[in-house]
Design a protein around this motif. Structure first.
Motif, PDB file in Angstrom:
ATOM      1  N   SER A 173       1.182  -1.202   0.212  1.00 53.98           N
ATOM      2  CA  SER A 173      -0.217  -0.170   0.328  1.00 53.98           C
ATOM      3  C   SER A 173       1.213   1.333   0.061  1.00 53.98           C
ATOM      4  O   SER A 173       1.658   1.092   0.897  1.00 53.98           O
ATOM      5  CB  SER A 173      -1.452   0.240   1.207  1.00 53.98           C
ATOM      6  OG  SER A 173      -0.089  -0.171   2.112  1.00 53.98           O
TER       7      SER A 173
ATOM      8  N   CYS B  41      -0.329  -2.763  -6.058  1.00 56.70           N
ATOM      9  CA  CYS B  41      -0.158  -1.449  -5.337  1.00 56.70           C
ATOM     10  C   CYS B  41      -1.613  -1.008  -5.321  1.00 56.70           C
ATOM     11  O   CYS B  41      -1.809  -0.995  -6.321  1.00 56.70           O
ATOM     12  CB  CYS B  41       0.654  -1.035  -5.706  1.00 56.70           C
ATOM     13  SG  CYS B  41       0.870   0.648  -4.609  1.00 56.70           S
TER      14      CYS B  41
ATOM     15  N   LEU C 279      -2.346  -3.609   4.853  1.00 60.38           N
ATOM     16  CA  LEU C 279      -2.076  -2.533   4.763  1.00 60.38           C
ATOM     17  C   LEU C 279      -3.157  -1.927   5.534  1.00 60.38           C
ATOM     18  O   LEU C 279      -4.116  -2.043   5.894  1.00 60.38           O
ATOM     19  CB  LEU C 279      -3.216  -3.047   3.759  1.00 60.38           C
ATOM     20  CG  LEU C 279      -2.837  -4.279   2.207  1.00 60.38           C
ATOM     21  CD1 LEU C 279      -4.060  -4.357   1.044  1.00 60.38           C
ATOM     22  CD2 LEU C 279      -1.119  -3.660   1.546  1.00 60.38           C
ATOM     23  N   GLY C 280      -2.083  -0.551   4.844  1.00 55.79           N
ATOM     24  CA  GLY C 280      -2.679   0.769   5.984  1.00 55.79           C
ATOM     25  C   GLY C 280      -2.240   0.904   6.925  1.00 55.79           C
ATOM     26  O   GLY C 280      -2.829   2.091   7.552  1.00 55.79           O
TER      27      GLY C 280
END
Length: 365
Positions: free
Chosen positions: A38, A97, A142-143
């Motif tokens: 990410s 991505c 992610l994130g």
């Protein structure tokens, strides 16, 4: 220390699995098809403590890959997929991505994050139909680094959407969510258990009779023997998944343990039918009846086999309820006594499978 939990399930496209792992992504021994990272939108800085930063240390520069992606859906969907990394592949053959925008209110953004996850899996589905392998997909939570999203919320979102993607994309067989950070791994494990209903119902080790525990240990020898036969009529990866699923089965919710035993029943019946060149297209009830007739199997073994099937069917029903979030009910699925009986049935059916194959075919052992 490496920690791992596996949830495998039958889909209309075969046996699929979700794995959560506490480890360093860069140290994985098996090359994945896709590694998901990410980033902020159009910002691929190699910041410390981020996966993009770690990849740069092994010669994989996400910013360079972003300039010439194979699939580019950034205009509307904010996801892209790199071309094959070739000789530069260290962790995976390709990088996917997901890009997030800078924001202040993380709570308001979760609906947007979910849309990005849906876009990611839609892109991977499209890639698979062009012949790009997506069998094994790896990602962190992610994130959860510089984007600062809540780890537990992100973990639950990834696991739920990943499960639905595995259900619907034929070529997608395994999702591994890997976290080196122990705090985020614990959030991942909590989300994993919540989705499976393990926070509401447990099949605890103390509920196993001592004889059951000893018998389960003996299953390993039978699994090994069958695995090393000159020919088995089961996909060996599927066989290995089922065999491995009995390790630590006492930690599973009762409905998951029941499903695992049913898979063993199906696998044994399928192999024994195919070995004698009979059709394997019947349902499990039909397969068991046919196998027991062909091999003149004692009635009590047939009853064991059908017990695995029946309780496994109940487990599958409860699993559907758990997947839909209906996990507050008082389950009428197998109790501890039933589970001891079913596991002992599984031991005996597996041993009968081994003996039937050993009677007429030499083993490599």
């Amino acid at each position: 220390m490496r920690k791992q939990e596996i949830f495998d399930f039958e889909s209309s496209h075969g046996l699929k699995s979700i794995e959560i792992v506490c480890d360093d992504i860069l140290s994985l021994s098996e090359l994945a098809d896709i590694l998901v990272v990410s980033a902020f939108q159009n910002n691929y800085k190699t910041l410390p403590q981020t996966l993009i930063g770690a990849l740069s240390t092994v010669g994989i520069h996400v910013a360079s890959l972003a300039r010439i992606p194979l699939l580019d859906m950034r205009v509307n969907q904010h996801v892209w997929l790199s071309d094959d990394l070739g000789e530069n592949a260290k962790v995976s053959r390709r990088i996917a991505c997901v890009e997030f925008r800078s924001r202040k209110d993380t709570g308001m953004e979760m609906s947007v994050v979910r849309e990005r996850m849906l876009s990611l899996f839609a892109m991977l589905s499209a890639a698979s139909y062009t012949g790009i392998p997506i069998k094994n997909v790896v990602m962190p939570i992610l994130g959860s680094n510089s984007q600062n999203y809540d780890s537990e919320s992100m973990a639950e979102l990834i696991l739920r959407e990943g499960y639905h993607a595995l259900e619907t994309i034929p070529q997608f067989m395994r999702l591994q969510v890997i976290e080196m950070n122990h705090e985020r791994y614990n959030a991942l494990r909590d989300a994993f258990n919540k989705i499976l209903g393990r926070d509401k119902t447990d099949f605890v080790a103390d509920s196993l009779y001592e004889i059951t525990k000893k018998k389960i240990e003996q299953m390993k020898q039978d699994f090994t023997y069958i695995r090393n036969l000159k020919t088995i009529y089961i996909d060996k990866k599927q066989f290995d998944l089922v065999a491995a699923s009995f390790d630590g089965i006492e930690k599973d919710p009762r409905y998951i343990a029941a499903i695992k035993c049913r898979r063993l029943a199906e696998m044994a019946a399928t192999d024994l039918l195919a070995w004698r060149k009979y059709s394997t297209k019947d349902n499990l009830n039909g397969k068991i009846e046919k196998v027991c007739g062909i091999y003149s199997i004692p009635k009590w073994i047939k009853y064991y086999w059908h017990t695995m099937r029946e309780l496994g069917n109940v487990g599958a029903h409860v699993q559907k309820l758990a997947e839909n979030g209906d996990i507050s009910m008082e389950y009428h699925h197998p109790n501890e006594n039933d589970m001891n009986i079913m596991l002992l049935c599984s031991v005996e059916v597996l041993h009968a499978w081994r003996n039937l194959r050993a009677a007429q075919e030499d083993s490599y052992l």
